[in-house]
Design a protein around this motif. Sequence first.
Motif, PDB file in Angstrom:
ATOM      1  N   SER A  29       0.812  -1.208   0.000  1.00 28.59           N
ATOM      2  CA  SER A  29       0.000   0.000   0.000  1.00 28.59           C
ATOM      3  C   SER A  29       0.849   1.263   0.000  1.00 28.59           C
ATOM      4  CB  SER A  29      -0.934   0.005   1.221  1.00 28.59           C
ATOM      5  OG  SER A  29      -0.175   0.088   2.407  1.00 28.59           O
ATOM      6  N   PHE A  30       2.140   1.141   0.328  1.00 30.13           N
ATOM      7  CA  PHE A  30       3.001   2.304   0.345  1.00 30.13           C
ATOM      8  C   PHE A  30       3.427   2.725  -1.058  1.00 30.13           C
ATOM      9  CE2 PHE A  30       4.132   0.449   4.605  1.00 30.13           C
ATOM     10  CZ  PHE A  30       3.435   1.381   5.332  1.00 30.13           C
ATOM     11  N   THR A  31       3.456   1.763  -1.999  1.00 25.91           N
ATOM     12  CA  THR A  31       3.968   2.049  -3.339  1.00 25.91           C
ATOM     13  C   THR A  31       2.913   1.937  -4.426  1.00 25.91           C
ATOM     14  OG1 THR A  31       4.667  -0.257  -3.553  1.00 25.91           O
ATOM     15  CG2 THR A  31       6.288   1.298  -2.688  1.00 25.91           C
ATOM     16  N   SER A  32       1.881   1.141  -4.190  1.00 28.28           N
ATOM     17  CA  SER A  32       0.888   0.925  -5.232  1.00 28.28           C
ATOM     18  C   SER A  32      -0.191   1.999  -5.189  1.00 28.28           C
ATOM     19  CB  SER A  32       0.243  -0.459  -5.061  1.00 28.28           C
ATOM     20  OG  SER A  32      -0.785  -0.636  -6.010  1.00 28.28           O
ATOM     21  N   LYS A  33      -0.648   2.408  -6.384  1.00 31.09           N
ATOM     22  CA  LYS A  33      -1.739   3.384  -6.496  1.00 31.09           C
ATOM     23  C   LYS A  33      -3.085   2.694  -6.630  1.00 31.09           C
ATOM     24  CE  LYS A  33       1.225   6.901  -8.655  1.00 31.09           C
ATOM     25  NZ  LYS A  33       1.411   7.793  -9.835  1.00 31.09           N
ATOM     26  N   SER A  34      -3.082   1.399  -6.725  1.00 32.32           N
ATOM     27  CA  SER A  34      -4.325   0.661  -6.894  1.00 32.32           C
ATOM     28  C   SER A  34      -5.012   0.456  -5.549  1.00 32.32           C
ATOM     29  CB  SER A  34      -4.043  -0.706  -7.540  1.00 32.32           C
ATOM     30  OG  SER A  34      -5.189  -1.518  -7.499  1.00 32.32           O
ATOM     31  N   PRO A  35      -6.297   0.801  -5.437  1.00 31.81           N
ATOM     32  CA  PRO A  35      -7.012   0.586  -4.182  1.00 31.81           C
ATOM     33  C   PRO A  35      -7.069  -0.889  -3.798  1.00 31.81           C
ATOM     34  CG  PRO A  35      -8.243   2.052  -5.636  1.00 31.81           C
ATOM     35  CD  PRO A  35      -7.134   1.470  -6.441  1.00 31.81           C
ATOM     36  N   GLU A  36      -7.102  -1.782  -4.816  1.00 33.62           N
ATOM     37  CA  GLU A  36      -7.193  -3.203  -4.527  1.00 33.62           C
ATOM     38  C   GLU A  36      -5.914  -3.714  -3.850  1.00 33.62           C
ATOM     39  OE1 GLU A  36     -10.074  -2.009  -7.422  1.00 33.62           O
ATOM     40  OE2 GLU A  36      -7.881  -1.858  -7.443  1.00 33.62           O
ATOM     41  N   ALA A  37      -4.810  -2.997  -4.133  1.00 35.06           N
ATOM     42  CA  ALA A  37      -3.536  -3.447  -3.578  1.00 35.06           C
ATOM     43  C   ALA A  37      -3.333  -2.985  -2.149  1.00 35.06           C
ATOM     44  CB  ALA A  37      -2.379  -2.954  -4.442  1.00 35.06           C
ATOM     45  N   SER A  38      -4.109  -1.980  -1.739  1.00 38.33           N
ATOM     46  CA  SER A  38      -3.962  -1.475  -0.380  1.00 38.33           C
ATOM     47  C   SER A  38      -4.658  -2.401   0.597  1.00 38.33           C
ATOM     48  CB  SER A  38      -4.549  -0.071  -0.260  1.00 38.33           C
ATOM     49  OG  SER A  38      -5.934  -0.107  -0.532  1.00 38.33           O
ATOM     50  N   GLY A  39      -4.202  -2.404   1.817  1.00 40.85           N
ATOM     51  CA  GLY A  39      -4.801  -3.258   2.829  1.00 40.85           C
ATOM     52  C   GLY A  39      -3.951  -3.299   4.067  1.00 40.85           C
ATOM     53  N   LYS A  40      -4.154  -4.355   4.875  1.00 44.12           N
ATOM     54  CA  LYS A  40      -3.441  -4.489   6.127  1.00 44.12           C
ATOM     55  C   LYS A  40      -2.531  -5.711   6.092  1.00 44.12           C
ATOM     56  CE  LYS A  40      -7.053  -2.400   9.011  1.00 44.12           C
ATOM     57  NZ  LYS A  40      -7.969  -2.622  10.162  1.00 44.12           N
ATOM     58  N   TYR A  41      -1.433  -5.585   6.796  1.00 41.82           N
ATOM     59  CA  TYR A  41      -0.562  -6.729   7.027  1.00 41.82           C
ATOM     60  C   TYR A  41      -0.711  -7.107   8.491  1.00 41.82           C
ATOM     61  CZ  TYR A  41       3.587  -9.398   8.156  1.00 41.82           C
ATOM     62  OH  TYR A  41       4.442 -10.359   8.626  1.00 41.82           O
ATOM     63  N   ARG A  42      -0.925  -8.377   8.769  1.00 45.21           N
ATOM     64  CA  ARG A  42      -1.128  -8.841  10.141  1.00 45.21           C
ATOM     65  C   ARG A  42       0.068  -9.683  10.573  1.00 45.21           C
ATOM     66  NH1 ARG A  42      -6.914 -10.854  12.109  1.00 45.21           N
ATOM     67  NH2 ARG A  42      -7.094  -8.574  12.069  1.00 45.21           N
ATOM     68  N   GLY A  43       0.777  -9.199  11.574  1.00 42.83           N
ATOM     69  CA  GLY A  43       1.893  -9.939  12.133  1.00 42.83           C
ATOM     70  C   GLY A  43       1.473 -10.663  13.392  1.00 42.83           C
ATOM     71  N   TYR A  44       1.850 -11.929  13.503  1.00 40.54           N
ATOM     72  CA  TYR A  44       1.425 -12.757  14.635  1.00 40.54           C
ATOM     73  C   TYR A  44       2.581 -12.947  15.613  1.00 40.54           C
ATOM     74  CZ  TYR A  44      -2.718 -13.840  11.881  1.00 40.54           C
ATOM     75  OH  TYR A  44      -3.872 -13.749  11.161  1.00 40.54           O
ATOM     76  N   TYR A  45       2.244 -12.837  16.887  1.00 38.96           N
ATOM     77  CA  TYR A  45       3.238 -12.952  17.949  1.00 38.96           C
ATOM     78  C   TYR A  45       2.659 -13.805  19.071  1.00 38.96           C
ATOM     79  CZ  TYR A  45       4.952  -8.891  15.395  1.00 38.96           C
ATOM     80  OH  TYR A  45       5.374  -8.040  14.401  1.00 38.96           O
ATOM     81  N   GLY A  46       3.525 -14.188  19.989  1.00 36.20           N
ATOM     82  CA  GLY A  46       3.065 -15.003  21.106  1.00 36.20           C
ATOM     83  C   GLY A  46       3.907 -14.767  22.336  1.00 36.20           C
ATOM     84  N   VAL A  47       3.354 -15.163  23.489  1.00 33.15           N
ATOM     85  CA  VAL A  47       4.066 -15.068  24.760  1.00 33.15           C
ATOM     86  C   VAL A  47       3.603 -16.228  25.631  1.00 33.15           C
ATOM     87  CG1 VAL A  47       2.306 -13.553  25.757  1.00 33.15           C
ATOM     88  CG2 VAL A  47       4.610 -13.562  26.712  1.00 33.15           C
ATOM     89  N   ASN A  48       4.501 -16.720  26.457  1.00 31.43           N
ATOM     90  CA  ASN A  48       4.173 -17.813  27.357  1.00 31.43           C
ATOM     91  C   ASN A  48       3.000 -17.424  28.254  1.00 31.43           C
ATOM     92  OD1 ASN A  48       4.193 -19.864  29.393  1.00 31.43           O
ATOM     93  ND2 ASN A  48       6.354 -20.236  28.977  1.00 31.43           N
ATOM     94  N   VAL A  49       1.979 -18.275  28.316  1.00 28.20           N
ATOM     95  CA  VAL A  49       0.776 -17.955  29.073  1.00 28.20           C
ATOM     96  C   VAL A  49       1.066 -17.816  30.561  1.00 28.20           C
ATOM     97  CG1 VAL A  49       0.033 -20.319  29.552  1.00 28.20           C
ATOM     98  CG2 VAL A  49      -1.684 -18.536  29.262  1.00 28.20           C
ATOM     99  N   ALA A  50       2.150 -18.434  31.023  1.00 30.15           N
ATOM    100  CA  ALA A  50       2.498 -18.336  32.443  1.00 30.15           C
ATOM    101  C   ALA A  50       2.842 -16.904  32.839  1.00 30.15           C
ATOM    102  CB  ALA A  50       3.666 -19.265  32.762  1.00 30.15           C
ATOM    103  N   LYS A  51       3.159 -16.057  31.867  1.00 28.07           N
ATOM    104  CA  LYS A  51       3.528 -14.677  32.166  1.00 28.07           C
ATOM    105  C   LYS A  51       2.348 -13.713  32.007  1.00 28.07           C
ATOM    106  CE  LYS A  51       8.134 -15.730  30.457  1.00 28.07           C
ATOM    107  NZ  LYS A  51       9.176 -15.463  29.439  1.00 28.07           N
ATOM    108  N   VAL A  52       1.184 -14.236  31.618  1.00 25.93           N
ATOM    109  CA  VAL A  52       0.015 -13.400  31.355  1.00 25.93           C
ATOM    110  C   VAL A  52      -0.961 -13.471  32.521  1.00 25.93           C
ATOM    111  CG1 VAL A  52      -1.943 -12.994  29.814  1.00 25.93           C
ATOM    112  CG2 VAL A  52       0.263 -13.712  28.867  1.00 25.93           C
ATOM    113  N   LEU A  53      -1.279 -12.303  33.086  1.00 25.61           N
ATOM    114  CA  LEU A  53      -2.275 -12.240  34.151  1.00 25.61           C
ATOM    115  C   LEU A  53      -3.689 -12.254  33.586  1.00 25.61           C
ATOM    116  CD1 LEU A  53      -0.778  -9.616  36.647  1.00 25.61           C
ATOM    117  CD2 LEU A  53      -0.905 -12.088  36.930  1.00 25.61           C
TER     118      LEU A  53
END
Length: 263
Positions: A29-53
């Motif tokens: 989406s930073f370089t393309s002028k086409s609306p169809e090319a624009s959108g979101k990128y989803r990055g996935y991450y994780g953390v050990n559940v033992a550290k989550v309250l």
Amino acid sequence: MSQTNILLEAGTNELEIVEFYIDEASPSSFTSKSPEASGKYRGYYGVNVAKVLEIIRLPKITGMPEVSHPSVMGAFNLRNHIIPLVDLSIWLDKQREPSDSPKVIVTEFNNVTTSFLVSGVTRIHRMSWEAVEPPNRYVSKMSGDSITGVVKLEDRIVFLLDLEKIVADLNPNLGLRLDMSIEWHSATRYRALVADDSVLVREMLKDLLQKAGFDVTAVQNGREAWELLLQIKEKAETENVPLPTTSRSWWPISKCRPWTATT
């Protein structure tokens, strides 16, 4: 969504991770002028559940004076506890896309409570430690050594974050230190086996124990520690060298050169 209280059985070599994501503008989406090319990128991450309250909706935030990093948004009151909030996308140098219902992951480790703002949370995964691959040097370098492992799912890759390193970078005063009230220098030396998934914690514990007069071996998880202990046991039996009856005992190297496991 609150933390599940599922207990992992000892000896299964399993862990549970909370998977979450950060939505950012798609690179196209930073370089393309086409609306169809624009959108979101989803990055996935994780953390050990033992550290989550718990995982909560974005609360009302109060600004903090003289914050140490631009990712620190402020603090909020959660059941009479003042908790700082870190925008994880800013710390990761990402441009997070606005969302209607961002989530806040409240964590606690090393007696420190911190929260992290993310775009959303997917689910909790239970998996074997064997499914967690160590990041290669390129990934580690690009992430500032903030990734402890990589998990490959069917349609995506999940990066496990080293939250201890993030918190320590934001506030160096929270790092581990030697207790100077203890006499660390001794003629007797001991051996220690350290197991922790955080690169930062492993290196800090190794450094502290070495300064305290220990010979230290550090591994990534309990399975590696257990396999190493089995090797030591087998070698002791082959050489007819006695070992202490409990792995929690401390013994001088000069007697039987045992190991102590610590986490």
